[in-house]
Design an enzyme around this catalytic site. Structure first.
Site, PDB file in Angstrom:
ATOM      1  N   ASN A   1       0.887  -1.158   0.000  1.00 26.58           N
ATOM      2  CA  ASN A   1       0.000   0.000   0.000  1.00 26.58           C
ATOM      3  C   ASN A   1       0.923   1.206   0.000  1.00 26.58           C
ATOM      4  OD1 ASN A   1      -1.862   1.982   0.452  1.00 26.58           O
ATOM      5  ND2 ASN A   1      -2.706   1.088   2.330  1.00 26.58           N
TER       6      ASN A   1
ATOM      7  N   ARG B   1      -2.496  -2.364  -3.506  1.00 26.10           N
ATOM      8  CA  ARG B   1      -3.703  -1.566  -3.348  1.00 26.10           C
ATOM      9  C   ARG B   1      -3.640  -0.438  -4.370  1.00 26.10           C
ATOM     10  NH1 ARG B   1      -5.825   1.656   1.901  1.00 26.10           N
ATOM     11  NH2 ARG B   1      -7.841   2.156   1.013  1.00 26.10           N
TER      12      ARG B   1
ATOM     13  N   HIS C   1     -12.621   2.928  -0.522  1.00 22.18           N
ATOM     14  CA  HIS C   1     -12.528   2.072   0.677  1.00 22.18           C
ATOM     15  C   HIS C   1     -13.158   0.701   0.426  1.00 22.18           C
ATOM     16  CE1 HIS C   1     -12.136   5.865   3.348  1.00 22.18           C
ATOM     17  NE2 HIS C   1     -10.952   5.297   3.230  1.00 22.18           N
TER      18      HIS C   1
ATOM     19  N   LEU D   1     -13.961   4.635   9.512  1.00 24.65           N
ATOM     20  CA  LEU D   1     -13.521   5.919  10.060  1.00 24.65           C
ATOM     21  C   LEU D   1     -12.038   5.834  10.396  1.00 24.65           C
ATOM     22  CD1 LEU D   1     -16.541   6.484  12.511  1.00 24.65           C
ATOM     23  CD2 LEU D   1     -16.355   7.179  10.111  1.00 24.65           C
ATOM     24  N   GLY D   2     -11.197   6.285   9.477  1.00 27.43           N
ATOM     25  CA  GLY D   2      -9.755   6.323   9.730  1.00 27.43           C
ATOM     26  C   GLY D   2      -9.269   7.715   9.365  1.00 27.43           C
ATOM     27  N   ASN D   3      -8.046   7.814   8.856  1.00 24.26           N
ATOM     28  CA  ASN D   3      -7.605   9.106   8.316  1.00 24.26           C
ATOM     29  C   ASN D   3      -8.467   9.498   7.130  1.00 24.26           C
ATOM     30  OD1 ASN D   3      -5.542  10.550   9.591  1.00 24.26           O
ATOM     31  ND2 ASN D   3      -4.122   8.880   9.128  1.00 24.26           N
TER      32      ASN D   3
ATOM     33  N   ARG E   1      -8.994  15.985   4.864  1.00 24.89           N
ATOM     34  CA  ARG E   1      -9.848  16.272   3.687  1.00 24.89           C
ATOM     35  C   ARG E   1     -11.181  16.838   4.139  1.00 24.89           C
ATOM     36  NH1 ARG E   1      -9.407  10.418   1.098  1.00 24.89           N
ATOM     37  NH2 ARG E   1      -7.595  10.012   2.414  1.00 24.89           N
TER      38      ARG E   1
ATOM     39  N   MET F   1      -7.223  11.887  15.806  1.00 22.26           N
ATOM     40  CA  MET F   1      -8.349  11.886  16.746  1.00 22.26           C
ATOM     41  C   MET F   1      -7.880  11.755  18.200  1.00 22.26           C
ATOM     42  SD  MET F   1     -11.515  12.236  17.237  1.00 22.26           S
ATOM     43  CE  MET F   1     -12.610  12.002  15.839  1.00 22.26           C
TER      44      MET F   1
ATOM     45  N   ILE G   1     -10.354   5.044  13.892  1.00 24.32           N
ATOM     46  CA  ILE G   1     -11.229   5.727  14.852  1.00 24.32           C
ATOM     47  C   ILE G   1     -12.396   4.812  15.230  1.00 24.32           C
ATOM     48  CG2 ILE G   1     -12.744   7.732  15.208  1.00 24.32           C
ATOM     49  CD1 ILE G   1     -10.953   9.268  13.179  1.00 24.32           C
TER      50      ILE G   1
ATOM     51  N   ASN H   1     -11.224   2.076  17.605  1.00 20.55           N
ATOM     52  CA  ASN H   1     -10.494   2.396  18.846  1.00 20.55           C
ATOM     53  C   ASN H   1     -11.052   3.536  19.673  1.00 20.55           C
ATOM     54  OD1 ASN H   1      -8.238   0.519  18.450  1.00 20.55           O
ATOM     55  ND2 ASN H   1      -7.833   1.781  16.646  1.00 20.55           N
TER      56      ASN H   1
ATOM     57  N   GLU I   1      -7.651  -4.761   5.132  1.00 19.91           N
ATOM     58  CA  GLU I   1      -7.626  -4.620   3.674  1.00 19.91           C
ATOM     59  C   GLU I   1      -6.569  -5.539   3.051  1.00 19.91           C
ATOM     60  OE1 GLU I   1      -7.412  -0.759   5.059  1.00 19.91           O
ATOM     61  OE2 GLU I   1      -8.635   0.102   3.459  1.00 19.91           O
TER      62      GLU I   1
HETATM   63  P1  ADP Z   1      -5.649   5.246   7.645  1.00 23.32           P
HETATM   64  O1  ADP Z   1      -6.903   5.735   7.013  1.00 23.32           O
HETATM   65  O2  ADP Z   1      -4.450   6.106   7.362  1.00 23.32           O
HETATM   66  O3  ADP Z   1      -5.399   3.737   7.494  1.00 23.32           O
HETATM   67  P2  ADP Z   1      -6.286   4.539  10.377  1.00 23.32           P
HETATM   68  O4  ADP Z   1      -7.399   3.634   9.999  1.00 23.32           O
HETATM   69  O5  ADP Z   1      -5.067   3.955  10.976  1.00 23.32           O
HETATM   70  O6  ADP Z   1      -5.874   5.505   9.203  1.00 23.32           O
HETATM   71  O7  ADP Z   1      -6.900   5.616  11.412  1.00 23.32           O
HETATM   72  C1  ADP Z   1      -6.151   6.663  11.895  1.00 23.32           C
HETATM   73  C2  ADP Z   1      -7.032   7.432  12.886  1.00 23.32           C
HETATM   74  O8  ADP Z   1      -7.402   6.535  13.942  1.00 23.32           O
HETATM   75  C3  ADP Z   1      -6.344   8.624  13.525  1.00 23.32           C
HETATM   76  O9  ADP Z   1      -7.227   9.733  13.586  1.00 23.32           O
HETATM   77  C4  ADP Z   1      -6.076   8.119  14.918  1.00 23.32           C
HETATM   78  O10 ADP Z   1      -6.055   9.159  15.855  1.00 23.32           O
HETATM   79  C5  ADP Z   1      -7.294   7.239  15.162  1.00 23.32           C
HETATM   80  N1  ADP Z   1      -7.047   6.360  16.305  1.00 23.32           N
HETATM   81  C6  ADP Z   1      -6.207   5.316  16.408  1.00 23.32           C
HETATM   82  N2  ADP Z   1      -6.230   4.810  17.671  1.00 23.32           N
HETATM   83  C7  ADP Z   1      -7.107   5.578  18.383  1.00 23.32           C
HETATM   84  C8  ADP Z   1      -7.577   5.578  19.728  1.00 23.32           C
HETATM   85  N3  ADP Z   1      -7.145   4.689  20.613  1.00 23.32           N
HETATM   86  N4  ADP Z   1      -8.504   6.512  20.083  1.00 23.32           N
HETATM   87  C9  ADP Z   1      -8.943   7.418  19.201  1.00 23.32           C
HETATM   88  N5  ADP Z   1      -8.546   7.463  17.923  1.00 23.32           N
HETATM   89  C10 ADP Z   1      -7.642   6.567  17.507  1.00 23.32           C
END
Ligand code: ADP
Length: 395
Positions: A9, A92, A180, A208-210, A240, A283, A330, A333, A379
Protein backbone atom coordinates in the site's frame (compact mmCIF):
# COMPACT_ATOMS: atom_id res chain seq x y z
CA UNK A 1 8.70 -24.28 -0.40
CA UNK A 2 5.72 -22.40 1.05
CA UNK A 3 4.52 -19.66 -1.29
CA UNK A 4 4.15 -16.17 0.23
CA UNK A 5 2.65 -12.96 -1.06
CA UNK A 6 3.68 -9.38 -0.44
CA UNK A 7 0.88 -6.85 -0.25
CA UNK A 8 1.82 -3.21 -0.83
CA UNK A 9 0.00 0.00 0.00
CA UNK A 10 2.11 2.81 -1.35
CA UNK A 11 1.74 6.53 -0.54
CA UNK A 12 3.73 9.61 -1.54
CA UNK A 13 6.28 9.31 1.27
CA UNK A 14 5.61 5.86 2.65
CA UNK A 15 5.25 2.20 1.75
CA UNK A 16 3.13 -0.07 3.96
CA UNK A 17 3.46 -3.80 3.42
CA UNK A 18 2.45 -7.20 4.69
CA UNK A 19 3.97 -10.56 3.99
CA UNK A 20 1.34 -13.31 4.02
CA UNK A 21 1.35 -17.05 3.61
CA UNK A 22 -0.58 -17.83 0.43
CA UNK A 23 -3.52 -19.94 1.64
CA UNK A 24 -7.29 -19.74 1.32
CA UNK A 25 -7.28 -17.46 4.38
CA UNK A 26 -3.88 -15.81 3.94
CA UNK A 27 -2.06 -15.62 7.29
CA UNK A 28 0.08 -12.57 8.08
CA UNK A 29 3.74 -13.38 8.73
CA UNK A 30 5.13 -9.82 8.95
CA UNK A 31 3.80 -6.31 8.62
CA UNK A 32 5.94 -3.28 8.07
CA UNK A 33 6.17 0.37 7.19
CA UNK A 34 8.78 2.42 5.38
CA UNK A 35 8.10 6.11 6.02
CA UNK A 36 9.80 9.49 5.75
CA UNK A 37 10.86 9.24 2.07
CA UNK A 38 13.09 10.65 0.70
CA UNK A 39 15.45 12.19 3.28
CA UNK A 40 14.41 10.78 6.64
CA UNK A 41 13.47 7.22 5.75
CA UNK A 42 12.91 4.64 8.43
CA UNK A 43 11.61 1.09 8.51
CA UNK A 44 9.82 -0.94 11.14
CA UNK A 45 8.83 -4.58 10.64
CA UNK A 46 6.67 -6.40 13.20
CA UNK A 47 5.52 -9.97 13.59
CA UNK A 48 1.78 -10.75 13.97
CA UNK A 49 2.00 -10.31 17.77
CA UNK A 50 3.20 -6.72 17.26
CA UNK A 51 6.79 -7.47 18.36
CA UNK A 52 9.34 -5.42 16.40
CA UNK A 53 11.61 -7.75 14.39
CA UNK A 54 13.49 -5.14 12.36
CA UNK A 55 14.21 -1.42 12.53
CA UNK A 56 16.37 0.70 10.23
CA UNK A 57 17.01 4.38 9.41
CA UNK A 58 18.52 6.13 6.42
CA UNK A 59 19.37 9.68 7.49
CA UNK A 60 22.38 11.94 6.96
CA UNK A 61 21.26 13.36 3.62
CA UNK A 62 20.95 9.90 1.97
CA UNK A 63 18.05 9.83 -0.49
CA UNK A 64 15.90 6.74 0.00
CA UNK A 65 12.66 6.26 -1.92
CA UNK A 66 10.22 3.60 -3.10
CA UNK A 67 12.76 1.76 -5.26
CA UNK A 68 15.31 1.51 -2.43
CA UNK A 69 12.55 0.38 -0.07
CA UNK A 70 11.29 -2.35 -2.41
CA UNK A 71 14.75 -3.73 -3.08
CA UNK A 72 15.52 -3.61 0.66
CA UNK A 73 12.31 -5.52 1.35
CA UNK A 74 13.12 -8.16 -1.26
CA UNK A 75 16.60 -8.78 0.17
CA UNK A 76 15.22 -8.79 3.73
CA UNK A 77 12.72 -11.44 2.65
CA UNK A 78 15.45 -13.52 1.02
CA UNK A 79 17.42 -13.40 4.26
CA UNK A 80 14.33 -14.43 6.25
CA UNK A 81 12.88 -16.94 3.79
CA UNK A 82 13.07 -20.07 5.90
CA UNK A 83 11.60 -22.35 3.25
CA UNK A 84 9.36 -19.69 1.73
CA UNK A 85 9.25 -18.33 -1.78
CA UNK A 86 7.77 -15.02 -2.95
CA UNK A 87 4.98 -15.98 -5.35
CA UNK A 88 3.44 -12.61 -6.27
CA UNK A 89 2.91 -9.00 -5.20
CA UNK A 90 -0.57 -7.57 -4.64
CA UNK A 91 -1.06 -3.81 -4.77
CA UNK A 92 -3.70 -1.57 -3.35
CA UNK A 93 -4.69 0.72 -6.22
CA UNK A 94 -7.22 3.38 -5.39
CA UNK A 95 -8.89 3.69 -8.81
CA UNK A 96 -9.98 0.97 -11.23
CA UNK A 97 -12.24 3.34 -13.19
CA UNK A 98 -15.03 1.94 -15.34
CA UNK A 99 -12.81 -0.76 -16.83
CA UNK A 100 -11.79 -2.79 -13.76
CA UNK A 101 -14.47 -4.34 -11.59
CA UNK A 102 -12.11 -6.82 -9.92
CA UNK A 103 -8.43 -7.60 -9.39
CA UNK A 104 -6.26 -7.73 -12.48
CA UNK A 105 -2.88 -9.21 -13.32
CA UNK A 106 -0.79 -6.23 -14.41
CA UNK A 107 0.95 -6.05 -17.78
CA UNK A 108 2.05 -3.01 -19.76
CA UNK A 109 -1.41 -2.48 -21.27
CA UNK A 110 -3.09 -2.58 -17.84
CA UNK A 111 -0.49 -0.19 -16.44
CA UNK A 112 -1.16 2.24 -19.30
CA UNK A 113 -4.91 2.10 -18.57
CA UNK A 114 -4.35 2.65 -14.84
CA UNK A 115 -2.06 5.59 -15.60
CA UNK A 116 -4.93 7.24 -17.46
CA UNK A 117 -6.91 7.24 -14.19
CA UNK A 118 -4.27 9.27 -12.32
CA UNK A 119 -6.04 12.61 -12.95
CA UNK A 120 -9.11 11.15 -11.18
CA UNK A 121 -7.12 10.45 -8.01
CA UNK A 122 -4.03 12.63 -8.34
CA UNK A 123 -2.91 12.29 -4.73
CA UNK A 124 -3.15 8.49 -4.61
CA UNK A 125 -3.07 6.76 -8.00
CA UNK A 126 0.44 7.81 -9.16
CA UNK A 127 1.93 6.67 -5.83
CA UNK A 128 0.04 3.36 -5.99
CA UNK A 129 1.38 2.71 -9.50
CA UNK A 130 5.01 3.60 -8.81
CA UNK A 131 5.95 0.32 -7.07
CA UNK A 132 4.27 -1.65 -9.88
CA UNK A 133 6.50 0.09 -12.39
CA UNK A 134 9.60 -0.45 -10.23
CA UNK A 135 8.90 -4.17 -9.80
CA UNK A 136 8.29 -4.59 -13.56
CA UNK A 137 11.70 -3.06 -14.17
CA UNK A 138 13.69 -4.72 -11.38
CA UNK A 139 11.89 -8.09 -11.07
CA UNK A 140 10.29 -8.51 -14.51
CA UNK A 141 9.12 -12.09 -13.91
CA UNK A 142 7.29 -11.33 -10.66
CA UNK A 143 3.47 -11.58 -11.11
CA UNK A 144 1.74 -8.42 -9.87
CA UNK A 145 -1.95 -7.94 -9.20
CA UNK A 146 -3.75 -4.60 -8.83
CA UNK A 147 -6.67 -4.59 -6.37
CA UNK A 148 -9.00 -1.62 -6.47
CA UNK A 149 -10.77 0.49 -3.85
CA UNK A 150 -13.48 1.31 -6.37
CA UNK A 151 -14.35 -2.25 -7.46
CA UNK A 152 -16.61 -3.23 -4.55
CA UNK A 153 -18.99 -0.38 -5.42
CA UNK A 154 -19.72 -1.66 -8.93
CA UNK A 155 -22.93 -3.16 -7.54
CA UNK A 156 -24.43 0.29 -6.91
CA UNK A 157 -27.57 0.96 -8.95
CA UNK A 158 -26.84 3.39 -11.76
CA UNK A 159 -28.84 6.15 -10.12
CA UNK A 160 -26.52 6.07 -7.08
CA UNK A 161 -23.55 6.68 -9.36
CA UNK A 162 -25.00 9.72 -11.13
CA UNK A 163 -24.45 13.42 -10.78
CA UNK A 164 -27.20 15.57 -12.28
CA UNK A 165 -24.84 16.71 -15.03
CA UNK A 166 -25.30 16.67 -18.80
CA UNK A 167 -24.98 13.20 -20.35
CA UNK A 168 -21.83 14.01 -22.31
CA UNK A 169 -19.99 14.94 -19.09
CA UNK A 170 -20.92 11.58 -17.56
CA UNK A 171 -19.86 9.82 -20.74
CA UNK A 172 -16.44 11.38 -20.21
CA UNK A 173 -16.21 9.65 -16.81
CA UNK A 174 -17.61 12.21 -14.37
CA UNK A 175 -19.68 9.99 -12.08
CA UNK A 176 -19.68 8.63 -8.55
CA UNK A 177 -17.36 5.65 -8.00
CA UNK A 178 -16.84 5.20 -4.23
CA UNK A 179 -13.71 4.10 -2.37
CA UNK A 180 -12.53 2.07 0.68
CA UNK A 181 -13.94 -0.93 -1.19
CA UNK A 182 -11.25 -3.35 0.03
CA UNK A 183 -12.20 -2.54 3.61
CA UNK A 184 -15.93 -2.88 2.88
CA UNK A 185 -15.37 -6.21 1.16
CA UNK A 186 -13.52 -7.51 4.23
CA UNK A 187 -16.33 -6.36 6.54
CA UNK A 188 -19.03 -7.77 4.24
CA UNK A 189 -17.35 -11.18 4.19
CA UNK A 190 -16.81 -11.04 7.98
CA UNK A 191 -20.52 -10.27 8.45
CA UNK A 192 -21.43 -13.22 6.22
CA UNK A 193 -19.32 -15.52 8.41
CA UNK A 194 -20.20 -14.12 11.85
CA UNK A 195 -23.71 -12.66 11.47
CA UNK A 196 -25.37 -14.31 8.46
CA UNK A 197 -28.83 -12.92 9.28
CA UNK A 198 -27.47 -9.39 9.45
CA UNK A 199 -25.39 -9.94 6.32
CA UNK A 200 -28.65 -10.56 4.43
CA UNK A 201 -30.12 -7.30 5.71
CA UNK A 202 -29.57 -3.53 5.52
CA UNK A 203 -26.28 -2.46 7.06
CA UNK A 204 -24.21 0.72 7.14
CA UNK A 205 -20.47 0.27 7.52
CA UNK A 206 -18.57 3.32 8.83
CA UNK A 207 -14.92 3.18 7.82
CA UNK A 208 -13.52 5.92 10.06
CA UNK A 209 -9.76 6.32 9.73
CA UNK A 210 -7.60 9.11 8.32
CA UNK A 211 -9.79 8.66 5.28
CA UNK A 212 -13.44 8.16 6.19
CA UNK A 213 -16.58 7.06 4.41
CA UNK A 214 -19.84 5.19 4.92
CA UNK A 215 -21.15 2.36 2.77
CA UNK A 216 -24.72 1.08 2.59
CA UNK A 217 -24.80 -2.72 2.20
CA UNK A 218 -27.93 -4.54 1.12
CA UNK A 219 -27.54 -8.33 1.33
CA UNK A 220 -23.79 -7.84 1.40
CA UNK A 221 -23.34 -5.64 -1.65
CA UNK A 222 -22.74 -1.90 -1.91
CA UNK A 223 -25.82 0.07 -2.93
CA UNK A 224 -24.60 3.58 -1.98
CA UNK A 225 -21.55 5.22 -0.44
CA UNK A 226 -20.51 8.69 0.69
CA UNK A 227 -17.39 9.05 -1.45
CA UNK A 228 -18.02 9.84 -5.07
CA UNK A 229 -15.91 10.86 -8.04
CA UNK A 230 -12.89 11.38 -5.81
CA UNK A 231 -11.85 10.42 -2.29
CA UNK A 232 -12.76 13.96 -1.18
CA UNK A 233 -16.52 13.59 -1.01
CA UNK A 234 -18.75 12.70 1.93
CA UNK A 235 -17.46 12.83 5.50
CA UNK A 236 -14.84 15.27 6.76
CA UNK A 237 -11.59 13.31 7.28
CA UNK A 238 -8.18 13.76 8.89
CA UNK A 239 -7.15 16.45 6.42
CA UNK A 240 -9.85 16.27 3.69
CA UNK A 241 -12.93 18.46 3.70
CA UNK A 242 -15.60 15.94 2.69
CA UNK A 243 -18.72 17.16 0.87
CA UNK A 244 -18.51 20.80 -0.14
CA UNK A 245 -20.73 23.01 -2.27
CA UNK A 246 -18.90 23.22 -5.63
CA UNK A 247 -19.89 26.91 -5.66
CA UNK A 248 -17.52 27.46 -2.72
CA UNK A 249 -14.65 26.16 -4.86
CA UNK A 250 -15.48 28.55 -7.71
CA UNK A 251 -15.54 31.36 -5.13
CA UNK A 252 -12.12 30.32 -3.80
CA UNK A 253 -10.71 30.29 -7.33
CA UNK A 254 -12.38 33.39 -8.76
CA UNK A 255 -12.81 35.77 -5.82
CA UNK A 256 -10.07 34.59 -3.45
CA UNK A 257 -7.71 34.16 -6.42
CA UNK A 258 -6.43 30.77 -5.30
CA UNK A 259 -4.69 28.73 -7.98
CA UNK A 260 -6.38 25.34 -8.66
CA UNK A 261 -3.39 23.53 -7.10
CA UNK A 262 -3.64 25.69 -3.96
CA UNK A 263 -7.36 25.03 -3.65
CA UNK A 264 -6.73 21.29 -4.17
CA UNK A 265 -4.06 21.30 -1.46
CA UNK A 266 -6.41 23.03 0.96
CA UNK A 267 -9.25 20.57 0.30
CA UNK A 268 -7.06 17.44 0.47
CA UNK A 269 -4.34 18.33 2.97
CA UNK A 270 -5.37 21.25 5.16
CA UNK A 271 -9.05 20.69 5.89
CA UNK A 272 -11.06 18.13 7.87
CA UNK A 273 -10.17 17.53 11.52
CA UNK A 274 -6.85 19.36 11.03
CA UNK A 275 -8.34 22.42 9.34
CA UNK A 276 -11.26 22.88 11.74
CA UNK A 277 -9.23 22.23 14.92
CA UNK A 278 -6.13 24.10 13.74
CA UNK A 279 -4.39 21.52 15.90
CA UNK A 280 -4.17 17.99 14.50
CA UNK A 281 -5.64 15.42 12.13
CA UNK A 282 -5.20 12.77 14.82
CA UNK A 283 -8.35 11.89 16.75
CA UNK A 284 -6.30 10.87 19.82
CA UNK A 285 -4.79 14.38 20.05
CA UNK A 286 -8.20 15.99 19.55
CA UNK A 287 -9.85 13.84 22.21
CA UNK A 288 -7.02 14.62 24.65
CA UNK A 289 -7.43 18.39 24.02
CA UNK A 290 -11.20 18.71 23.56
CA UNK A 291 -12.06 19.64 27.17
CA UNK A 292 -9.94 22.79 27.09
CA UNK A 293 -9.85 23.57 23.38
CA UNK A 294 -13.06 24.75 21.72
CA UNK A 295 -11.72 24.28 18.19
CA UNK A 296 -10.69 20.68 18.85
CA UNK A 297 -14.18 20.05 20.28
CA UNK A 298 -15.76 21.70 17.24
CA UNK A 299 -13.75 19.51 14.83
CA UNK A 300 -14.96 16.35 16.60
CA UNK A 301 -18.55 17.64 16.74
CA UNK A 302 -18.55 18.40 13.02
CA UNK A 303 -17.09 14.97 12.24
CA UNK A 304 -19.83 13.21 14.24
CA UNK A 305 -22.60 15.53 12.94
CA UNK A 306 -21.64 14.74 9.36
CA UNK A 307 -21.51 10.96 10.03
CA UNK A 308 -25.01 11.12 11.51
CA UNK A 309 -26.37 13.21 8.60
CA UNK A 310 -24.80 11.02 5.92
CA UNK A 311 -26.00 7.90 7.74
CA UNK A 312 -29.54 9.32 7.59
CA UNK A 313 -29.21 9.66 3.84
CA UNK A 314 -27.96 6.06 3.48
CA UNK A 315 -30.80 4.77 5.69
CA UNK A 316 -33.20 6.35 3.18
CA UNK A 317 -31.31 4.77 0.26
CA UNK A 318 -31.53 1.38 2.04
CA UNK A 319 -35.14 1.84 3.15
CA UNK A 320 -34.30 0.96 6.77
CA UNK A 321 -31.45 -0.22 8.92
CA UNK A 322 -30.68 -3.57 10.58
CA UNK A 323 -27.08 -3.01 11.57
CA UNK A 324 -24.30 -0.45 11.87
CA UNK A 325 -20.60 -1.44 11.85
CA UNK A 326 -17.73 0.73 13.08
CA UNK A 327 -14.29 0.08 11.57
CA UNK A 328 -11.02 1.90 10.74
CA UNK A 329 -8.60 3.46 13.27
CA UNK A 330 -11.23 5.73 14.85
CA UNK A 331 -14.17 3.35 14.49
CA UNK A 332 -12.26 0.48 16.08
CA UNK A 333 -10.49 2.40 18.85
CA UNK A 334 -12.47 5.46 19.88
CA UNK A 335 -15.45 4.62 22.14
CA UNK A 336 -16.34 8.32 22.41
CA UNK A 337 -16.89 8.68 18.64
CA UNK A 338 -19.00 5.52 18.69
CA UNK A 339 -21.06 6.81 21.62
CA UNK A 340 -21.64 10.27 20.09
CA UNK A 341 -22.54 8.80 16.69
CA UNK A 342 -25.02 6.29 18.06
CA UNK A 343 -26.56 9.00 20.30
CA UNK A 344 -27.16 11.03 17.12
CA UNK A 345 -28.88 8.02 15.58
CA UNK A 346 -31.13 7.22 18.54
CA UNK A 347 -34.07 8.43 16.43
CA UNK A 348 -33.93 5.12 14.54
CA UNK A 349 -34.02 3.14 17.78
CA UNK A 350 -30.27 2.68 18.11
CA UNK A 351 -29.27 1.95 21.70
CA UNK A 352 -25.69 1.64 22.87
CA UNK A 353 -24.53 -0.81 25.53
CA UNK A 354 -22.24 1.71 27.25
CA UNK A 355 -20.21 -0.87 29.16
CA UNK A 356 -19.66 -3.05 26.06
CA UNK A 357 -18.64 0.05 24.11
CA UNK A 358 -16.14 1.17 26.74
CA UNK A 359 -14.77 -2.37 26.97
CA UNK A 360 -14.27 -2.48 23.18
CA UNK A 361 -16.47 -5.56 22.68
CA UNK A 362 -17.50 -6.60 19.16
CA UNK A 363 -21.25 -6.24 19.91
CA UNK A 364 -22.10 -2.87 21.50
CA UNK A 365 -25.86 -2.48 21.06
CA UNK A 366 -28.65 -3.16 23.52
CA UNK A 367 -32.41 -3.36 23.03
CA UNK A 368 -34.11 -4.44 19.83
CA UNK A 369 -32.99 -1.57 17.57
CA UNK A 370 -30.29 -1.94 14.93
CA UNK A 371 -27.34 -4.19 15.89
CA UNK A 372 -24.18 -2.15 16.45
CA UNK A 373 -20.86 -3.89 15.86
CA UNK A 374 -17.17 -3.02 16.05
CA UNK A 375 -15.18 -5.00 13.46
CA UNK A 376 -11.47 -4.54 12.78
CA UNK A 377 -10.85 -4.16 9.06
CA UNK A 378 -8.08 -5.93 7.18
CA UNK A 379 -7.63 -4.62 3.67
CA UNK A 380 -4.37 -6.56 3.26
CA UNK A 381 -6.15 -9.87 3.74
CA UNK A 382 -8.60 -8.99 0.93
CA UNK A 383 -5.73 -7.88 -1.33
CA UNK A 384 -3.98 -11.21 -0.67
CA UNK A 385 -7.18 -13.18 -1.44
CA UNK A 386 -7.82 -11.16 -4.60
CA UNK A 387 -4.19 -11.57 -5.68
CA UNK A 388 -4.45 -15.34 -5.37
CA UNK A 389 -7.75 -15.48 -7.22
CA UNK A 390 -6.38 -13.31 -10.07
CA UNK A 391 -3.36 -15.62 -10.33
CA UNK A 392 -5.60 -18.69 -10.43
CA UNK A 393 -7.81 -17.14 -13.12
CA UNK A 394 -4.75 -16.31 -15.19
CA UNK A 395 -3.29 -19.86 -15.09
P1 ADP B 1 -5.65 5.25 7.65
O1 ADP B 1 -6.90 5.73 7.01
O2 ADP B 1 -4.45 6.11 7.36
O3 ADP B 1 -5.40 3.74 7.49
P2 ADP B 1 -6.29 4.54 10.38
O4 ADP B 1 -7.40 3.63 10.00
O5 ADP B 1 -5.07 3.96 10.98
O6 ADP B 1 -5.87 5.50 9.20
O7 ADP B 1 -6.90 5.62 11.41
C1 ADP B 1 -6.15 6.66 11.90
C2 ADP B 1 -7.03 7.43 12.89
O8 ADP B 1 -7.40 6.54 13.94
C3 ADP B 1 -6.34 8.62 13.52
O9 ADP B 1 -7.23 9.73 13.59
C4 ADP B 1 -6.08 8.12 14.92
O10 ADP B 1 -6.06 9.16 15.86
C5 ADP B 1 -7.29 7.24 15.16
N1 ADP B 1 -7.05 6.36 16.31
C6 ADP B 1 -6.21 5.32 16.41
N2 ADP B 1 -6.23 4.81 17.67
C7 ADP B 1 -7.11 5.58 18.38
C8 ADP B 1 -7.58 5.58 19.73
N3 ADP B 1 -7.15 4.69 20.61
N4 ADP B 1 -8.50 6.51 20.08
C9 ADP B 1 -8.94 7.42 19.20
N5 ADP B 1 -8.55 7.46 17.92
C10 ADP B 1 -7.64 6.57 17.51
Amino acid sequence: MTPVLVVLNSGSSSLKFQVLEAGREPACLFKGLFEGFPVNARLTIKDPTGAVVEEARWGGGVKFGHENALMHLVSWLRAHQEGRVLRAIGHRVVHGGEAYGGPVLVDDDVLRELDKLSPLAPLHQPHNLEPIRIVRRRLPDMPQVACFDTAFHRTQPEIATMFALPRDIRERGVRRFGFHGLSYEYIASGLRALHPRLADGKVIVAHLGNGASLCALKAGVSVATTMGFSALDGLPMGTRCGAIDPGAIFYMLREMKLKPEEAERILYNKSGLLGVSGLSNDMRTLRASAAGNAQARCAIDLFVYRIVREAGSLISALGGLDGFVFTGGIGENDPATRAETTAGMSWIGMRLDEAANRAGRPLISSGDGPTILVMPTNEESIIAQQTLSALQTAT
